[in-house]
Design a protein around this motif. Structure first.
Motif, PDB file in Angstrom:
ATOM      1  N   ASP A  44      25.664 -87.038  39.787  1.00 47.56           N
ATOM      2  CA  ASP A  44      24.328 -85.710  39.857  1.00 47.56           C
ATOM      3  C   ASP A  44      24.557 -84.314  40.807  1.00 47.56           C
ATOM      4  O   ASP A  44      24.142 -83.540  40.717  1.00 47.56           O
ATOM      5  CB  ASP A  44      23.593 -86.574  40.925  1.00 47.56           C
ATOM      6  CG  ASP A  44      23.065 -88.344  39.819  1.00 47.56           C
ATOM      7  OD1 ASP A  44      22.821 -88.435  38.669  1.00 47.56           O
ATOM      8  OD2 ASP A  44      22.762 -88.959  40.852  1.00 47.56           O
ATOM      9  N   ASP A  45      25.303 -84.831  41.561  1.00 52.04           N
ATOM     10  CA  ASP A  45      25.919 -83.351  42.247  1.00 52.04           C
ATOM     11  C   ASP A  45      26.717 -82.630  41.307  1.00 52.04           C
ATOM     12  O   ASP A  45      26.279 -81.195  41.535  1.00 52.04           O
ATOM     13  CB  ASP A  45      26.738 -84.503  43.174  1.00 52.04           C
ATOM     14  CG  ASP A  45      26.130 -84.576  44.609  1.00 52.04           C
ATOM     15  OD1 ASP A  45      24.293 -84.718  44.688  1.00 52.04           O
ATOM     16  OD2 ASP A  45      26.636 -85.152  45.468  1.00 52.04           O
ATOM     17  N   ARG A  46      27.699 -82.994  40.643  1.00 49.20           N
ATOM     18  CA  ARG A  46      28.601 -82.003  39.792  1.00 49.20           C
ATOM     19  C   ARG A  46      27.138 -81.637  38.288  1.00 49.20           C
ATOM     20  O   ARG A  46      27.374 -80.810  38.452  1.00 49.20           O
ATOM     21  CB  ARG A  46      29.183 -83.303  38.972  1.00 49.20           C
ATOM     22  CG  ARG A  46      30.162 -82.800  38.282  1.00 49.20           C
ATOM     23  CD  ARG A  46      31.391 -83.367  37.551  1.00 49.20           C
ATOM     24  NE  ARG A  46      31.613 -84.753  37.729  1.00 49.20           N
ATOM     25  CZ  ARG A  46      31.345 -85.730  36.893  1.00 49.20           C
ATOM     26  NH1 ARG A  46      31.488 -84.969  35.558  1.00 49.20           N
ATOM     27  NH2 ARG A  46      31.320 -86.651  38.205  1.00 49.20           N
ATOM     28  N   VAL A  47      26.180 -82.471  37.874  1.00 51.29           N
ATOM     29  CA  VAL A  47      25.655 -81.599  36.898  1.00 51.29           C
ATOM     30  C   VAL A  47      24.197 -80.397  37.860  1.00 51.29           C
ATOM     31  O   VAL A  47      24.176 -79.900  36.927  1.00 51.29           O
ATOM     32  CB  VAL A  47      24.374 -83.551  36.105  1.00 51.29           C
ATOM     33  CG1 VAL A  47      23.250 -82.421  35.900  1.00 51.29           C
ATOM     34  CG2 VAL A  47      25.281 -83.453  35.536  1.00 51.29           C
ATOM     35  N   LYS A  48      24.038 -80.663  38.767  1.00 49.86           N
ATOM     36  CA  LYS A  48      23.402 -80.131  39.932  1.00 49.86           C
ATOM     37  C   LYS A  48      24.184 -79.102  40.099  1.00 49.86           C
ATOM     38  O   LYS A  48      23.229 -78.036  39.665  1.00 49.86           O
ATOM     39  CB  LYS A  48      22.599 -80.843  41.344  1.00 49.86           C
ATOM     40  CG  LYS A  48      22.010 -80.130  42.028  1.00 49.86           C
ATOM     41  CD  LYS A  48      21.623 -80.659  42.853  1.00 49.86           C
ATOM     42  CE  LYS A  48      20.500 -81.978  42.862  1.00 49.86           C
ATOM     43  NZ  LYS A  48      20.299 -82.288  44.030  1.00 49.86           N
ATOM     44  N   ARG A  49      25.416 -79.032  40.385  1.00 49.15           N
ATOM     45  CA  ARG A  49      26.508 -78.136  40.649  1.00 49.15           C
ATOM     46  C   ARG A  49      26.528 -76.792  38.943  1.00 49.15           C
ATOM     47  O   ARG A  49      26.020 -75.387  39.209  1.00 49.15           O
ATOM     48  CB  ARG A  49      27.794 -78.537  40.633  1.00 49.15           C
ATOM     49  CG  ARG A  49      27.556 -78.060  42.181  1.00 49.15           C
ATOM     50  CD  ARG A  49      27.484 -77.234  42.794  1.00 49.15           C
ATOM     51  NE  ARG A  49      28.074 -76.246  43.013  1.00 49.15           N
ATOM     52  CZ  ARG A  49      28.411 -75.258  43.197  1.00 49.15           C
ATOM     53  NH1 ARG A  49      27.386 -74.443  43.280  1.00 49.15           N
ATOM     54  NH2 ARG A  49      29.389 -74.008  43.349  1.00 49.15           N
ATOM     55  N   ILE A  50      26.349 -77.896  37.711  1.00 50.81           N
ATOM     56  CA  ILE A  50      26.039 -77.012  36.776  1.00 50.81           C
ATOM     57  C   ILE A  50      25.266 -76.254  36.656  1.00 50.81           C
ATOM     58  O   ILE A  50      25.579 -75.100  35.770  1.00 50.81           O
ATOM     59  CB  ILE A  50      26.799 -77.950  35.686  1.00 50.81           C
ATOM     60  CG1 ILE A  50      28.095 -78.808  35.637  1.00 50.81           C
ATOM     61  CG2 ILE A  50      26.812 -77.691  34.427  1.00 50.81           C
ATOM     62  CD1 ILE A  50      28.612 -79.902  34.712  1.00 50.81           C
ATOM     63  N   ALA A  51      23.868 -77.053  36.312  1.00 55.57           N
ATOM     64  CA  ALA A  51      22.580 -76.430  36.414  1.00 55.57           C
ATOM     65  C   ALA A  51      22.777 -74.883  37.321  1.00 55.57           C
ATOM     66  O   ALA A  51      21.847 -73.948  36.764  1.00 55.57           O
ATOM     67  CB  ALA A  51      21.485 -77.231  36.434  1.00 55.57           C
ATOM     68  N   GLN A  52      23.378 -75.116  38.536  1.00 57.42           N
ATOM     69  CA  GLN A  52      23.085 -73.801  39.185  1.00 57.42           C
ATOM     70  C   GLN A  52      23.630 -72.878  38.589  1.00 57.42           C
ATOM     71  O   GLN A  52      23.404 -71.737  38.556  1.00 57.42           O
ATOM     72  CB  GLN A  52      23.910 -73.949  40.754  1.00 57.42           C
ATOM     73  CG  GLN A  52      22.222 -74.876  41.820  1.00 57.42           C
ATOM     74  CD  GLN A  52      22.682 -75.883  42.509  1.00 57.42           C
ATOM     75  OE1 GLN A  52      24.216 -75.965  42.555  1.00 57.42           O
ATOM     76  NE2 GLN A  52      22.148 -76.426  43.414  1.00 57.42           N
ATOM     77  N   LYS A  53      24.989 -73.320  38.337  1.00 57.28           N
ATOM     78  CA  LYS A  53      26.152 -72.348  37.436  1.00 57.28           C
ATOM     79  C   LYS A  53      25.915 -71.610  36.231  1.00 57.28           C
ATOM     80  O   LYS A  53      26.724 -70.937  35.729  1.00 57.28           O
ATOM     81  CB  LYS A  53      27.087 -72.542  37.630  1.00 57.28           C
ATOM     82  CG  LYS A  53      28.187 -72.789  39.367  1.00 57.28           C
ATOM     83  CD  LYS A  53      27.723 -71.429  39.868  1.00 57.28           C
ATOM     84  CE  LYS A  53      29.301 -70.369  39.376  1.00 57.28           C
ATOM     85  NZ  LYS A  53      29.691 -69.424  40.249  1.00 57.28           N
ATOM     86  N   ALA A  54      25.669 -72.286  34.943  1.00 57.93           N
ATOM     87  CA  ALA A  54      24.732 -72.318  33.852  1.00 57.93           C
ATOM     88  C   ALA A  54      24.964 -70.859  33.395  1.00 57.93           C
ATOM     89  O   ALA A  54      25.030 -70.140  32.377  1.00 57.93           O
ATOM     90  CB  ALA A  54      23.491 -73.259  33.884  1.00 57.93           C
ATOM     91  N   LYS A  55      23.929 -70.055  34.214  1.00 58.07           N
ATOM     92  CA  LYS A  55      23.684 -68.966  33.578  1.00 58.07           C
ATOM     93  C   LYS A  55      24.441 -67.512  33.977  1.00 58.07           C
ATOM     94  O   LYS A  55      25.041 -67.299  32.808  1.00 58.07           O
ATOM     95  CB  LYS A  55      22.640 -68.476  34.507  1.00 58.07           C
ATOM     96  CG  LYS A  55      21.118 -68.579  34.117  1.00 58.07           C
ATOM     97  CD  LYS A  55      20.077 -67.607  34.463  1.00 58.07           C
ATOM     98  CE  LYS A  55      18.956 -68.160  33.357  1.00 58.07           C
ATOM     99  NZ  LYS A  55      18.137 -67.205  33.822  1.00 58.07           N
ATOM    100  N   ASP A  56      25.939 -68.059  34.732  1.00 57.41           N
ATOM    101  CA  ASP A  56      26.939 -67.511  35.214  1.00 57.41           C
ATOM    102  C   ASP A  56      28.082 -67.522  33.634  1.00 57.41           C
ATOM    103  O   ASP A  56      29.002 -66.931  33.541  1.00 57.41           O
ATOM    104  CB  ASP A  56      27.889 -67.849  36.378  1.00 57.41           C
ATOM    105  CG  ASP A  56      27.114 -67.535  37.219  1.00 57.41           C
ATOM    106  OD1 ASP A  56      25.960 -66.727  37.331  1.00 57.41           O
ATOM    107  OD2 ASP A  56      26.928 -68.179  38.184  1.00 57.41           O
ATOM    108  N   TRP A  57      27.530 -68.622  33.103  1.00 57.08           N
ATOM    109  CA  TRP A  57      28.995 -68.142  31.980  1.00 57.08           C
ATOM    110  C   TRP A  57      28.533 -68.854  30.512  1.00 57.08           C
ATOM    111  O   TRP A  57      27.277 -68.773  29.838  1.00 57.08           O
ATOM    112  CB  TRP A  57      29.039 -70.326  32.128  1.00 57.08           C
ATOM    113  CG  TRP A  57      29.711 -71.020  33.184  1.00 57.08           C
ATOM    114  CD1 TRP A  57      30.624 -70.129  33.972  1.00 57.08           C
ATOM    115  CD2 TRP A  57      29.719 -72.504  34.052  1.00 57.08           C
ATOM    116  NE1 TRP A  57      30.789 -71.362  35.058  1.00 57.08           N
ATOM    117  CE2 TRP A  57      30.054 -71.844  35.111  1.00 57.08           C
ATOM    118  CE3 TRP A  57      28.219 -73.189  33.395  1.00 57.08           C
ATOM    119  CZ2 TRP A  57      30.161 -72.752  35.539  1.00 57.08           C
ATOM    120  CZ3 TRP A  57      29.099 -74.247  34.497  1.00 57.08           C
ATOM    121  CH2 TRP A  57      29.063 -74.268  35.046  1.00 57.08           C
ATOM    122  N   ASP A  58      29.337 -68.219  29.634  1.00 60.93           N
ATOM    123  CA  ASP A  58      29.299 -68.170  27.950  1.00 60.93           C
ATOM    124  C   ASP A  58      29.471 -68.973  27.330  1.00 60.93           C
ATOM    125  O   ASP A  58      30.904 -68.724  26.295  1.00 60.93           O
ATOM    126  CB  ASP A  58      29.463 -66.907  27.828  1.00 60.93           C
ATOM    127  CG  ASP A  58      29.136 -66.008  26.238  1.00 60.93           C
ATOM    128  OD1 ASP A  58      27.891 -66.733  25.478  1.00 60.93           O
ATOM    129  OD2 ASP A  58      29.460 -65.312  25.956  1.00 60.93           O
TER     130      ASP A  58
END
Length: 512
Positions: free
Chosen positions: A197-211
């Motif tokens: 859950d923590d890992r997915v939350k961090r992915i969601a937070q950073k998602a816009k930084d990635w292409d």
């Protein structure tokens, strides 16, 4: 213009053009010989007289006659446990650097499957073959410049004695080549977060930084991650965040059950490519877009055998009876279900991986995963495989315009009579009895054994619908979220009681 992407695409196409098609039957004969030669001086090789097998004029036949079948528990208790006690040269030369932890779909206790350096190289080689196969798909040059989201288990491997432990996706990600690190997301820091859950939350937070151009992972967990990203950013589809997303590489389980719910998270269709990476090795990948079948990798450190999937060859715990006949690649037929056996460069020998497969094209060695040996429901002679269950549920989706990405069932007894009780992961207002009747009718029309059972000892079908999210919560409570964890499709009566108790508590927390 995507200059770098054009160069990479050109290189991939050139490599594919220069690569000759493998003669799969000859390749398998060579792989078996190489495996036997390398392991002949191990304890296992000496016990089963590999040096004598190598003198035989029919290597494959001699191997099948000399070496018994092993499931995980048998090979662990008799052989792999010695490795964990410090023994060397047990089933493969030396000692393994890694152990893949796999609770699979049964039990809370993790299996420990040896992963040697030879297997690491085999997995890396298979990954390169898969990348080369992209030349067969109509992907623009710009795709080759995008980043790849690999959603596996944590790469924070645990050190124990003289080795490292973790799930195979984490082991593979921790061994990615240096040149790939710039493309790999979520990156080392986030990938090391152990809590799902923590890992997915961090992915969601950073998602816009990635292409992100491609996704890779098990469908059920990938859907949950995508939904988390969509919810976090308050958008309608994942393409609102990753507009250049074009490819999804599924793995480990059939994608078809998830297709409808997965596509609802997208703004437009993407290319889905199936792969078959198990804790025991990288077994197959989809080579061409004309089919969703996968090509067995026959020249890469794994020897395959096939046992006809018939009730009389399977023990009640899903293991094989020793008298069951095995076939090599030259002997199989298309359209038949087989139990898959592997012998590998990690020291697995005639090993029951637990999956059943069907050949769709023998000449190309292309297969589909059709189910699990432990998920074969044969109480009162119904002979239901996961493949037949999935087919019936796809008909249900069409008939009622619903999505059913998850399910489980058991043969239960009510007043001494057997019923099949299905739990369907779906959001719908369709009445339980209506779904049960349609499901029952579909199975009877498609399966004569089931129809006979329904006319005799199998009295009926019950259906309960619940949120698909509850299946993930069950997996988390039983084992661990994310990674290689897969939902069990068929449960024993005892396990089903635990399941029903868990669901009741989730729906009514006051009961807990």
């Amino acid at each position: 213009m995507a200059i770098i992407g054009s160069l990479i695409k050109g290189a991939v196409h050139l490599k594919d053009t220069l690569t000759t098609e493998v003669d799969h039957i000859e390749a398998q004969q060579r792989e078996l010989e190489k495996l036997l030669v390398k392991a002949k001086d191990t304890k296992f090789g000496k016990t089963f007289k590999f040096d004598e097998i190598l003198k035989s004029s029919d290597l494959q036949k001699a191997f099948a006659e000399q070496v018994p079948y092993f499931d995980y528990h048998q090979i662990y208790e008799q052989w792999w446990s010695q490795l964990l006690e410090g023994e060397e040269h047990v089933t493969w030369p030396g000692i393994p650097d890694y152990y893949a932890l796999s609770s699979g779909t049964t039990g809370k206790t993790s299996k420990r499957i040896p992963v040697t350096q030879d297997m690491i190289e085999s997995i890396r080689s298979a990954g390169i073959k898969q990348v080369e196969a992209l030349a067969n798909f109509d992907l623009p040059a710009s795709f080759y410049e995008k980043e790849i989201m690999m959603l596996g288990s944590s790469t924070d491997l645990k050190e124990k004695d003289d080795h490292l432990e973790g799930e195979i996706s984490g082991i593979s990600a921790s061994n990615i080549p240096f040149w790939f690190e710039g493309y790999y997301k979520p990156g080392k820091e986030i990938a090391q977060i152990d809590n799902w859950d923590d890992r997915v939350k961090r992915i969601a937070q950073k998602a816009k930084d990635w292409d992100i151009g491609a996704l890779s992972g098990i469908p059920s967990w990938m859907e949950l991650m995508i939904q988390e990203v969509i919810d976090y950013h308050g958008v309608k589809t994942i393409h609102d965040i990753w507009p250049n997303l074009q490819v999804y590489t599924s793995g480990g389980v059939a994608f078809e059950p998830y297709e409808k719910s997965f596509n609802s998270l997208l703004a437009h269709p993407i290319t889905v490519i199936d792969t078959y990476l198990a804790s025991e090795g990288f077994l197959a990948y989809q080579q061409r877009p004309e089919t969703n079948a996968m090509k067995l990798i026959t020249d890469n450190g794994i020897y395959f055998e096939f046992v006809p999937f018939k009730p009389e060859y399977i023990n009640s715990d899903g293991s094989l009876k020793q008298e069951a006949p095995s076939l090599d690649l030259s002997q199989v037929e298309e359209g038949q279900d087989y139990v898959l056996l592997i012998s590998t460069v990690s020291g697995a020998w005639r090993y029951l991986i637990g999956d059943t497969i069907e050949f769709t094209n023998k000449e190309r060695a292309e297969i589909k995963i059709t189910g699990r040996t432990k998920f074969f429901l044969n109480v009162v002679g119904s002979q239901l495989s996961v493949n037949k269950m999935n087919t019936a549920l796809r008909e249900l989706e069409k008939q009622f315009d619903i999505k059913i990405p998850e399910f489980t069932l058991a043969a239960t007894r009510i007043d001494g009579e057997f019923y099949h009780h299905w739990y369907l992961g779906t959001e719908t207002d369709v009445a339980y009895k209506k779904l049960a009747s349609a499901l029952d009718e579909s199975l009877q029309n498609a399966n004569k054994n089931y129809k006979v059972a329904r006319s005799k000892a199998l009295k009926g079908v019950k259906v309960t619908t619940i949120s698909p999210q509850l299946f993930a919560e069950w997996s988390g409570a039983q084992k661990k979220k994310g990674g290689q964890v897969k939902m069990e499709r068929v449960m024993s009566e005892e396990k089903f009681k635990d399941w029903e108790s868990f669901i009741k508590k989730q729906l009514n927390p006051s009961l807990g």
